[in-house]
Design an enzyme around this catalytic site. Structure first.
Site, PDB file in Angstrom:
ATOM      1  N   GLU A  11       0.824  -1.202   0.000  1.00 49.39           N
ATOM      2  CA  GLU A  11       0.000   0.000   0.000  1.00 49.39           C
ATOM      3  C   GLU A  11       0.865   1.262   0.000  1.00 49.39           C
ATOM      4  OE1 GLU A  11      -4.277   0.201   1.896  1.00 49.39           O
ATOM      5  OE2 GLU A  11      -2.753   0.629   3.405  1.00 49.39           O
ATOM      6  N   GLU A  32       2.368   1.720  -3.401  1.00 48.01           N
ATOM      7  CA  GLU A  32       1.320   2.220  -4.293  1.00 48.01           C
ATOM      8  C   GLU A  32       1.098   3.708  -4.079  1.00 48.01           C
ATOM      9  OE1 GLU A  32      -3.418   1.422  -5.327  1.00 48.01           O
ATOM     10  OE2 GLU A  32      -2.480   0.437  -3.605  1.00 48.01           O
ATOM     11  N   CYS A  46      -8.338  -2.078   3.735  1.00 44.93           N
ATOM     12  CA  CYS A  46      -8.261  -3.298   4.535  1.00 44.93           C
ATOM     13  C   CYS A  46      -9.496  -3.533   5.393  1.00 44.93           C
ATOM     14  CB  CYS A  46      -6.998  -3.306   5.403  1.00 44.93           C
ATOM     15  SG  CYS A  46      -6.819  -1.865   6.453  1.00 44.93           S
ATOM     16  N   SER A  87      -7.028   2.027  -2.426  1.00 42.86           N
ATOM     17  CA  SER A  87      -5.826   1.246  -2.714  1.00 42.86           C
ATOM     18  C   SER A  87      -6.245  -0.082  -3.310  1.00 42.86           C
ATOM     19  CB  SER A  87      -5.045   1.004  -1.420  1.00 42.86           C
ATOM     20  OG  SER A  87      -4.070  -0.002  -1.605  1.00 42.86           O
ATOM     21  N   LYS A 146     -15.472  -9.649   7.813  1.00 43.23           N
ATOM     22  CA  LYS A 146     -14.416 -10.527   7.303  1.00 43.23           C
ATOM     23  C   LYS A 146     -14.988 -11.852   6.810  1.00 43.23           C
ATOM     24  CE  LYS A 146     -10.688  -8.036   7.819  1.00 43.23           C
ATOM     25  NZ  LYS A 146      -9.843  -7.671   6.653  1.00 43.23           N
ATOM     26  N   GLU A 182     -16.029 -11.026   3.411  1.00 45.44           N
ATOM     27  CA  GLU A 182     -14.860 -10.795   2.554  1.00 45.44           C
ATOM     28  C   GLU A 182     -14.254 -12.098   2.073  1.00 45.44           C
ATOM     29  OE1 GLU A 182     -10.918  -7.985   2.707  1.00 45.44           O
ATOM     30  OE2 GLU A 182     -11.298  -9.254   4.447  1.00 45.44           O
ATOM     31  N   GLU A 221     -14.344 -13.385  -5.790  1.00 46.23           N
ATOM     32  CA  GLU A 221     -13.105 -12.874  -6.393  1.00 46.23           C
ATOM     33  C   GLU A 221     -11.869 -13.239  -5.574  1.00 46.23           C
ATOM     34  OE1 GLU A 221     -15.606 -11.005  -5.344  1.00 46.23           O
ATOM     35  OE2 GLU A 221     -16.604 -10.156  -7.100  1.00 46.23           O
ATOM     36  N   CYS A 274     -10.655  -1.652  14.476  1.00 43.87           N
ATOM     37  CA  CYS A 274     -10.894  -3.091  14.659  1.00 43.87           C
ATOM     38  C   CYS A 274     -11.145  -3.477  16.111  1.00 43.87           C
ATOM     39  CB  CYS A 274      -9.717  -3.885  14.119  1.00 43.87           C
ATOM     40  SG  CYS A 274      -9.503  -3.711  12.331  1.00 43.87           S
TER      41      CYS A 274
END
Length: 623
Positions: free
Chosen positions: A306, A309, A333, A353, A392, A395, A400, A550
């Protein structure tokens, strides 16, 4: 004041949005509570005054994270001069009053309210996910309920909605406190849930009563954390995981994020603020996991990807004059935040990102690099992630997320679910001997550890980006970047880049401007600022979907509050400062994986295939 209070924007480190602190306005008033005088701030509720006087008043619809509601009336008290009982949570004190909290009328009223709630509450407490941690059950015990005065529903009225990977809805257990509604609408500003109908027909539902999987739920699970009963809970895969642990043909590995380690002790009776990282390692091996890995390893990897990037985007914008580059760059994230921007701001997905979350990076490496190193067929590897987050679960089930050729992460467990598994194995976690993580993903930096608190990703990224650009560590005492820390709704600050290395000379003297936000209500504020063109000077923005980041995730132990989240964050920062390795780019195992496997470096072709993804305006992302 509550962290919900909004504060104005300023040009330096500033506080905006929900979850920002303010000052109490006004003087004090002396009130009498059960014939004892107490001085309270003007405008305090009776409930707050009772708390100051250490007088217990029961509540159900009230929650410290939410605005007042006064719906359930469990907190009724007598106020001299009023003909009817008053809801303590919704009565502001603006003049001296006399209050009684436990008269015969008050006790009978509370008991009748409780009996009425129980009459419409279907289900067996023994088979409920919230057994022994249910506020309705606790109140029934407190008020000596030993029979159903107004009867009890014997048959289910609602189908259980298990359509979501993250959240299960069982409306037979709902008491109409509307905490979930207020959480979703007021705190997160998503608005999936609402109360419809009148009288006995009133119930909480979604748009057109659709399943959660078919509405704009971002899977954050904050509604679960505030539900007082078992009406909302996470979709628990632990039975499937037990079966795989018991299957000798399967190699079952688990990665643990930092936030559950700083909170799971609460499930075993510890006060908030105890980190049990190494005790958990031992417990997980005794549960039966073949390998125990540290998600912080791929948090370090995330910083490398990240951060590279970000610097690449800045160089393209400033040096190459590439007008297609999107700045500021947003972190990616938090899957709840990603889902939020997909639903509400799809035209701005290019600002995210492309780096995957640490959980998903780990999954991709487990079934490629790790499988090859250990000579294990990836189809026989079961990858489990212990996360603070209900999103999560969603996710890891996105179609994908299969860069390895398999589902990269097979199961997501919350801290609550893992605690249940540990207890089921007959283990008392706080008394476990300490042990380290397993190699090759056993060493991680403190920078990865602080991902667990709001601002932690930004602090970790700045430690690395500054050193890459200048060749020196950030000029802050003990590596602490205080501007990223704290529970203000939105923070904004900058780090000046001076003495840049030759390849980064174009940044000499520049201010690296950044923002940090937590909770999607604050994310909405940031996105509206972006739409109005107010963030053209900002380079990097961290957004987490949950309050506090979190450590306040939808999979963390219940209850939650601002003070509990602060205690968890304090535990994470204390553990981080005890470590020798505190910068992601100094992690020798991260360096090794680039040398051995991700050989074309951060943001190279290999890492892009495994560790990155791309977003489209259709709200989908593809590897």
């Amino acid at each position: 004041m509550s962290e919900q209070k909004r504060a104005p924007v300023s040009q330096t480190l500033h506080k905006v949005g929900k979850h920002a602190e303010g000052d109490t306005v006004g003087g004090f008033i002396t009130v009498e509570i059960n014939e004892k005088s107490v001085s309270v701030p003007f405008g305090s509720t009776i409930l707050e005054a009772c708390e100051m006087a250490q007088v217990h008043v029961p509540t159900l619809c009230h929650h410290p994270d939410l605005d007042m509601a006064g719906l359930c009336r469990i907190c009724v008290v007598e106020v001299e001069g009023f003909k009817t009982l008053q809801a303590a949570c919704a009565f502001p004190i603006t003049a001296p009053i006399k209050i009684k909290t436990s008269t015969e009328q008050v006790r009978k009223s509370r008991r009748h309210i409780l009996d009425l709630l129980l009459s419409e509450h279907h289900g067996d407490c023994y088979a409920c996910v919230r057994n022994n941690n249910c506020e309705l059950q606790h109140l029934a015990k407190e008020y000596g309920v030993d029979h159903f005065t107004f009867g009890h529903i014997e048959q289910s009225r609602f189908d259980v909605d298990k359509s979501s990977f993250s959240v299960v809805r069982d409306m037979d257990k709902c008491v109409l406190c509307r905490r979930c509604v207020r959480t979703c609408i007021d705190m997160q500003e998503v608005g999936v849930l609402e109360a419809i109908g009148r009288g006995y027909e009133t119930h909480i539902t979604t748009f057109m009563d659709k399943p959660l999987s078919e509405v704009i739920c971002i899977n954050c699970g904050q509604c679960i954390n505030r539900c007082p009963t078992g009406a909302l809970y996470a979709n628990d895969p632990s039975d499937e995981i037990w079966a795989l642990i018991d299957d000798p043909t399967k190699h079952v590995v688990i990665q643990t994020a930092p936030s559950p380690r700083a909170a799971i002790g609460e499930e075993f009776g510890l006060e908030p603020g105890h980190s049990l990282t190494r005790e958990m390692n031992t417990a997980l091996r005794r549960v039966g996991f073949d390998k125990v890995f540290d998600t912080n390893f791929t948090a370090d990897l995330t910083i490398m990807e990240e951060g590279t990037e970000l610097l690449t985007r800045i160089k393209k914008a400033l040096v190459d004059k590439d007008e297609s580059v999107k700045l500021p760059q947003f972190t990616s994230c938090s899957p709840g935040w990603v889902k939020f921007i997909e639903h509400y701001y799809p035209d701005y997905l290019d600002y995210l990102s492309s780096a995957k979350s640490p959980q998903q990076m780990f999954g991709a490496l487990i079934k490629t690099f790790y499988a090859k190193e250990k000579g294990i067929d990836p189809k026989d590897i079961v990858s489990v992630a212990v996360m603070p987050c209900a999103a999560k679960k969603f996710e890891c089930n996105r179609p994908e997320m299969n860069a390895s050729g398999y589902r990269d992460v097979d199961y997501g467990l919350t801290a609550r679910e893992l605690a249940k598994m540990i207890k089921e194995a007959g283990i008392y976690l706080p008394e476990m001997p300490k042990s380290d993580f397993d190699d090759p993903f056993g060493e991680a930096s403190g920078a990865g550890l602080i991902f667990g608190a709001t601002g932690g990703v930004m602090e970790a990224a700045l430690r690395t980006a500054y050193e890459i650009v200048t060749g020196r560590q950030v000029p802050f005492e003990n590596l602490r970047i205080e501007a990223t820390r704290g529970f203000e709704g939105i923070k904004q600050a900058s780090v000046k880049l001076e003495g840049c290395l030759p390849e980064w000379s174009f940044l000499e003297g520049a201010d690296l401007n950044f923002m940090v936000a937590h909770g999607t209500a604050n994310a909405k504020t940031v996105m509206e600022m972006l739409k109005r063109g107010e963030l053209n000077h900002v380079h990097f923005i961290e957004i987490m979907a949950c309050p506090g980041g979190c450590i306040g995730g939808g999979g963390q132990p219940i209850p939650t509050s601002e003070e509990i989240r602060k205690a968890r964050a304090k535990a994470i920062y204390a553990e981080e400062e005890s470590l020798e390795l505190r910068k992601s780019h100094d992690n020798p195992h991260v360096k090794a994986i680039y040398e051995k496997f991700l050989t074309d470096g951060p943001c190279g072709h290999i890492s892009h295939k495994l560790l990155h993804t791309h977003y489209t305006k259709r709200g989908k992302f593809i590897g």
